[in-house]
Scaffold this active site. Sequence first.
Site, PDB file in Angstrom:
ATOM      1  N   GLU A 362      29.123 -22.307 -76.013  1.00 20.21           N
ATOM      2  CA  GLU A 362      27.683 -22.557 -76.003  1.00 20.21           C
ATOM      3  C   GLU A 362      27.254 -23.455 -77.174  1.00 20.21           C
ATOM      4  OE1 GLU A 362      25.503 -21.771 -73.817  1.00 20.21           O
ATOM      5  OE2 GLU A 362      23.570 -21.644 -74.821  1.00 20.21           O
ATOM      6  N   THR A 490      16.821 -31.677 -63.319  1.00 16.30           N
ATOM      7  CA  THR A 490      17.653 -31.103 -64.374  1.00 16.30           C
ATOM      8  C   THR A 490      18.307 -29.794 -63.935  1.00 16.30           C
ATOM      9  OG1 THR A 490      17.776 -30.751 -66.760  1.00 16.30           O
ATOM     10  CG2 THR A 490      15.875 -29.782 -65.607  1.00 16.30           C
TER      11      THR A 490
END
Length: 539
Positions: A362, A490
């Site tokens: 992440e 997106t």
Amino acid sequence: MLVSPRIARILVISTFSFPIAFAGVVQLPSLVLPASAAAHRDAVEKIFTTSYAAYKKFAFGHDDLSPLSAGFSDGRNGWGATIVDSLSTMHIMGLDDLFAEAVNFSSKIDFSVSQTGDTVSVFETTIRYLGGLLSAYELSDNQFPALLQKAKEVADKMAFVWVGNHDVPYGFIDFSTNSPTISTSNIAEAGTLSLEWSTLTKHTINQTYSDLAVKSLRHIANLAAPLPGLAAQGIDPTSGNFVGGYVSWGGGSDSYFEYLIKYARLSNTDEALFADTWLTAVDSSIKFLLRNSTVGNHLYLADFDSSRKIRHVSSHLACFHGGNWLYGGRLLNNQTIIDYGLQLVDACWNTYASTATGIGPEGFAFISSDGNFTGGSAPSTSQIAFNAQHGFYITSSAYILRPEVLESNFYAYRVTGDTKYLDRAASAVDSFNKFLSTPNGFAGINNVNSASSSKIDDTESFWFAEVLKYLYLTFDDPKHISLDEWVFNTEAHPFKAPAPRLSYGTGTIRPGKPFSPKSGPPLPAVSPNPFIPQTTQPI
Ligand SMILES: *[C@@H]1O[C@H](CO)[C@@H](O)[C@H](O)[C@H]1NC(C)=O
Ligand SMILES: *[C@@H]1O[C@H](CO)[C@@H](O)[C@H](O)[C@H]1NC(C)=O
Ligand SMILES: *[C@@H]1O[C@H](CO)[C@@H](O)[C@H](O)[C@H]1NC(C)=O
Ligand SMILES: *[C@@H]1O[C@H](CO)[C@@H](O)[C@H](O)[C@H]1NC(C)=O
């Protein structure tokens, strides 16, 4: 029609002298998929159907499957986020029965209230629900008017976040009172609406939707920014001013930059502002933010903080940038941007290639000859050791089923045709099957660098909308959902695009306006990028 030889010759010469005829084309025209791709494509479809079967069994009608506890959660107002977010992927994969069932469910969602009583995020609701409904409507050739009707219903509720004559919307709203939450927003929330809301206008002939979203994007692009084209992250909808001066391609800013060029492409607008601001943002990023790691020479875009210091950090979220630079670089026919885009794609893939699971983390950080400041703690002994091997180190070790690295990998394949991107996608599919699979679907993991990591009890809807769609399309016929015919929002929901223009924007870098924070000491000058030989003065 007769064409005089003179005119014919001029046409031919101009085509050859200026490669202008190729501007606006994104995909490699001659791209042909190898036969071996079909098996990988089927493997991705299998992951989708397995994941969705578990969702149906334990969570149908709720937002997310909880794969470990065989239950569900409702973090997206309880309207069935996974169903709506899966629509476009089901259509693309040809899963007709699942698509019909999901259309039927979506046609009956009650958007008049939040099913959980929570406030509604305009950004999340726009990209997942509004985007999912409109994309499914277009992919199915406008056959299901109920999808458009539901899109209109949810947008009409959200429209109350534009208060008075403010350009910038509030980020959250209470659907039971139609009152926005009065608080600071960010440019991702305020600048990631234009594709969805302008598509709604296209199908409803109500210009208001597009006007609302585009005026917010235009407003941000016109504000004096910390670096030319590089808008600050925080924004106050009440005053319309930036809050602080933090610049990043990562979360909180990311899709504002993404939509500058994608809105230009989807709308084919004559307004040069959007494409020119995108070019300026990329140009400033090269001049001020690009760095290379001392180990491995990996290229990355640093963050730039409110006290104008370079932070050597990046993230899974930011890794959309390689694909976005390839997309915009092709639309603007700019090889410099394409070349840097390909290097960003490689550096992001390195975060996958370097871990015990073959899946990337992440958050991560870099050490360059220019330093190692991250705004947080200095790298630990084990991080320094990891960095010595891999050229970056992990600052946040989870994988929560995000798409960006594989999204950029998909763009890189469609733009270059280099089969190394197919190999990378195939490697990710193997890792997912090996490390994310559970008896009840697929789950994220807490530590990508452990082959025996504990798992996370959530299957985010973007697993269905984004990860599995980008992987599937990587292995699918490039003419299916061509990047020259569709623009992805997106959340990876494709919208039908008009034929491309010959050029986007004026191709000129916009001059920066003097930027000063609303409070605090005067800002120091910005040092030029030691990575790039400078022709520009410090600003
Ligand atoms: C267009 O949409 C706006 C925003 O929801 C709404 O206020 C307005 O009534 C709509 N106009 C028409 C003609 O339907
Ligand atoms: C291509 O992009 C680079 C980097 O942003 C920029 O400096 C250059 O002016 C661009 N070239 C053209 C022809 O637009
Ligand atoms: C990083 O880039 C600089 C400038 O181009 C170069 O001198 C240096 O060798 C590069 N670092 C590595 C590790 O290759
Ligand atoms: C990080 O930067 C500090 C300050 O320049 C330096 O003393 C330290 O050695 C650097 N650490 C690494 C691992 O490069």
